[in-house]
Design a protein around this motif. Structure first.
Motif, mmCIF file in Angstrom:
data_model
loop_
_atom_site.group_PDB
_atom_site.id
_atom_site.type_symbol
_atom_site.label_atom_id
_atom_site.label_comp_id
_atom_site.label_asym_id
_atom_site.label_seq_id
_atom_site.Cartn_x
_atom_site.Cartn_y
_atom_site.Cartn_z
ATOM 1 N N ASN A 1 5.040 -0.537 -9.271
ATOM 2 C CA ASN A 1 4.701 0.795 -10.207
ATOM 3 C C ASN A 1 5.348 0.548 -11.655
ATOM 4 O O ASN A 1 5.262 1.141 -12.460
ATOM 5 C CB ASN A 1 5.432 1.898 -9.588
ATOM 6 C CG ASN A 1 4.538 2.409 -8.240
ATOM 7 O OD1 ASN A 1 3.322 2.332 -8.408
ATOM 8 N ND2 ASN A 1 5.368 2.222 -7.250
ATOM 9 N N ALA A 2 6.244 -0.562 -12.007
ATOM 10 C CA ALA A 2 6.631 -1.041 -13.316
ATOM 11 C C ALA A 2 5.493 -1.148 -14.296
ATOM 12 O O ALA A 2 4.622 -2.175 -13.802
ATOM 13 C CB ALA A 2 7.701 -2.026 -13.443
ATOM 14 N N GLY A 3 5.598 -0.375 -15.162
ATOM 15 C CA GLY A 3 4.648 -0.891 -16.458
ATOM 16 C C GLY A 3 5.415 -1.050 -17.701
ATOM 17 O O GLY A 3 6.291 -0.455 -17.920
ATOM 18 N N PHE A 4 4.990 -1.913 -18.366
ATOM 19 C CA PHE A 4 5.456 -2.167 -19.587
ATOM 20 C C PHE A 4 4.535 -1.894 -20.617
ATOM 21 O O PHE A 4 3.468 -2.029 -20.794
ATOM 22 C CB PHE A 4 5.759 -3.632 -19.854
ATOM 23 C CG PHE A 4 6.797 -4.212 -18.647
ATOM 24 C CD1 PHE A 4 8.156 -3.962 -18.630
ATOM 25 C CD2 PHE A 4 6.430 -4.784 -17.698
ATOM 26 C CE1 PHE A 4 8.900 -4.320 -17.743
ATOM 27 C CE2 PHE A 4 7.087 -5.124 -16.661
ATOM 28 C CZ PHE A 4 8.511 -4.927 -16.619
ATOM 29 N N ARG A 5 5.047 -1.095 -21.888
ATOM 30 C CA ARG A 5 4.270 -0.445 -22.874
ATOM 31 C C ARG A 5 3.806 -1.762 -23.620
ATOM 32 O O ARG A 5 4.340 -2.825 -24.013
ATOM 33 C CB ARG A 5 5.134 0.377 -23.953
ATOM 34 C CG ARG A 5 5.518 1.683 -23.084
ATOM 35 C CD ARG A 5 6.194 2.186 -23.996
ATOM 36 N NE ARG A 5 6.844 3.539 -23.271
ATOM 37 C CZ ARG A 5 6.472 4.845 -23.458
ATOM 38 N NH1 ARG A 5 6.143 5.241 -24.628
ATOM 39 N NH2 ARG A 5 7.224 5.759 -23.092
ATOM 40 N N LEU B 1 12.509 -2.838 -4.141
ATOM 41 C CA LEU B 1 12.080 -3.712 -5.099
ATOM 42 C C LEU B 1 10.661 -3.710 -5.195
ATOM 43 O O LEU B 1 9.998 -4.091 -6.442
ATOM 44 C CB LEU B 1 12.740 -4.816 -4.825
ATOM 45 C CG LEU B 1 14.073 -5.242 -4.787
ATOM 46 C CD1 LEU B 1 14.951 -6.395 -4.327
ATOM 47 C CD2 LEU B 1 14.568 -4.708 -6.363
ATOM 48 N N THR B 2 9.772 -3.615 -4.214
ATOM 49 C CA THR B 2 8.270 -3.826 -4.062
ATOM 50 C C THR B 2 7.925 -2.562 -4.855
ATOM 51 O O THR B 2 6.849 -2.797 -5.529
ATOM 52 C CB THR B 2 7.928 -3.525 -2.474
ATOM 53 O OG1 THR B 2 8.585 -4.682 -1.697
ATOM 54 C CG2 THR B 2 6.392 -3.827 -2.442
ATOM 55 N N VAL C 1 0.893 -1.345 0.050
ATOM 56 C CA VAL C 1 0.064 0.000 -0.075
ATOM 57 C C VAL C 1 0.742 1.100 -0.020
ATOM 58 O O VAL C 1 0.666 2.370 -0.807
ATOM 59 C CB VAL C 1 -0.931 0.064 1.142
ATOM 60 C CG1 VAL C 1 -1.663 1.294 1.377
ATOM 61 C CG2 VAL C 1 -2.017 -1.027 1.014
ATOM 62 N N PHE C 2 1.974 1.283 0.739
ATOM 63 C CA PHE C 2 2.882 2.697 0.825
ATOM 64 C C PHE C 2 3.593 2.540 -0.379
ATOM 65 O O PHE C 2 3.704 3.765 -0.976
ATOM 66 C CB PHE C 2 3.847 2.203 1.973
ATOM 67 C CG PHE C 2 4.737 3.455 2.454
ATOM 68 C CD1 PHE C 2 4.131 4.516 2.837
ATOM 69 C CD2 PHE C 2 6.033 3.491 2.009
ATOM 70 C CE1 PHE C 2 4.932 5.820 3.081
ATOM 71 C CE2 PHE C 2 6.767 4.604 2.301
ATOM 72 C CZ PHE C 2 6.003 5.677 2.745
ATOM 73 N N ALA C 3 4.111 1.530 -1.040
ATOM 74 C CA ALA C 3 4.686 1.740 -2.480
ATOM 75 C C ALA C 3 3.475 2.336 -3.598
ATOM 76 O O ALA C 3 4.006 2.961 -4.461
ATOM 77 C CB ALA C 3 5.110 0.231 -3.004
ATOM 78 N N VAL C 4 2.382 1.678 -3.294
ATOM 79 C CA VAL C 4 1.529 2.431 -4.338
ATOM 80 C C VAL C 4 1.164 3.833 -4.245
ATOM 81 O O VAL C 4 1.209 4.585 -5.071
ATOM 82 C CB VAL C 4 0.158 1.644 -4.317
ATOM 83 C CG1 VAL C 4 -0.985 2.230 -5.085
ATOM 84 C CG2 VAL C 4 0.088 0.289 -5.032
ATOM 85 N N PRO D 1 2.323 9.535 -7.878
ATOM 86 C CA PRO D 1 2.858 10.641 -8.933
ATOM 87 C C PRO D 1 3.348 10.267 -10.052
ATOM 88 O O PRO D 1 3.216 11.024 -10.987
ATOM 89 C CB PRO D 1 3.762 11.501 -7.814
ATOM 90 C CG PRO D 1 3.717 11.183 -6.638
ATOM 91 C CD PRO D 1 3.021 9.760 -6.605
ATOM 92 N N LEU D 2 3.939 9.218 -9.844
ATOM 93 C CA LEU D 2 4.276 8.566 -11.264
ATOM 94 C C LEU D 2 3.087 8.163 -12.290
ATOM 95 O O LEU D 2 3.163 8.347 -13.274
ATOM 96 C CB LEU D 2 5.142 7.332 -11.257
ATOM 97 C CG LEU D 2 6.576 7.383 -10.501
ATOM 98 C CD1 LEU D 2 6.929 5.976 -10.219
ATOM 99 C CD2 LEU D 2 7.341 8.078 -11.442
ATOM 100 N N ARG D 3 1.969 8.019 -11.659
ATOM 101 C CA ARG D 3 0.732 7.727 -12.409
ATOM 102 C C ARG D 3 -0.052 8.759 -12.912
ATOM 103 O O ARG D 3 -0.702 8.954 -13.698
ATOM 104 C CB ARG D 3 -0.064 6.363 -11.694
ATOM 105 C CG ARG D 3 0.863 5.314 -11.422
ATOM 106 C CD ARG D 3 1.046 4.429 -12.468
ATOM 107 N NE ARG D 3 1.740 3.082 -12.274
ATOM 108 C CZ ARG D 3 1.797 2.256 -13.154
ATOM 109 N NH1 ARG D 3 1.137 2.559 -14.599
ATOM 110 N NH2 ARG D 3 2.169 1.096 -12.870
ATOM 111 N N LEU D 4 0.020 9.829 -11.992
ATOM 112 C CA LEU D 4 -0.859 10.893 -11.990
ATOM 113 C C LEU D 4 -0.415 12.093 -12.744
ATOM 114 O O LEU D 4 -1.178 12.812 -13.436
ATOM 115 C CB LEU D 4 -1.695 11.458 -10.548
ATOM 116 C CG LEU D 4 -2.221 10.439 -10.000
ATOM 117 C CD1 LEU D 4 -2.550 10.851 -8.532
ATOM 118 C CD2 LEU D 4 -3.383 9.745 -10.556
#
Length: 122
Positions: A104-108, A98-99, A25-28, A33-36
């Protein structure tokens, strides 16, 4: 040495159930900010160099935590202790990094010509 009655079980349950959930939850929350933010999101998603550097940093923290010793002295339940342990802060920090990357890693997504996706035009 006397064994604790139930204190160890609650500690194990806390470590096995609550801490991983809290860490995810803390990592999300830290990764929001990376997502928004549109610019940050475009830069982060699919940035394999940043993923590799982040993974290397997390692995380096974990390795350093295992190699660095911490000397602890104190009294617990009336017994004096003097132990040398691994550096917990580095270990937890590396696990968090690492968590964070795993959450948060996303692959195109690759598009096919039928979908009308030309990645070079974007």
């Amino acid at each position: 040495m006397a064994a604790s009655s139930g204190g160890e079980l609650s500690g194990i349950l806390l470590a096995a159930v609550v801490f991983p959930i809290f860490t995810m939850v803390f990592a999300v929350a830290v990764g929001l900010p990376l997502r928004l933010n549109r610019w940050l999101s475009r830069w982060w998603l699919g940035n394999y160099k940043a993923y590799i550097l982040t993974a290397a940093g997390g692995a380096a923290l974990i390795a350093s935590g295992f190699m660095t010793s911490e000397h602890r002295v104190g009294v617990m339940d009336g017994y004096h202790y003097d132990v040398v342990t691994r550096h917990g802060g580095m270990l937890i920090g590396g696990c968090f990094v690492l968590t964070f990357l795993a959450v948060n890693a996303g692959f195109r997504r690759r598009t096919t010509p039928e979908e009308g996706g030309n990645r070079s035009a974007h």
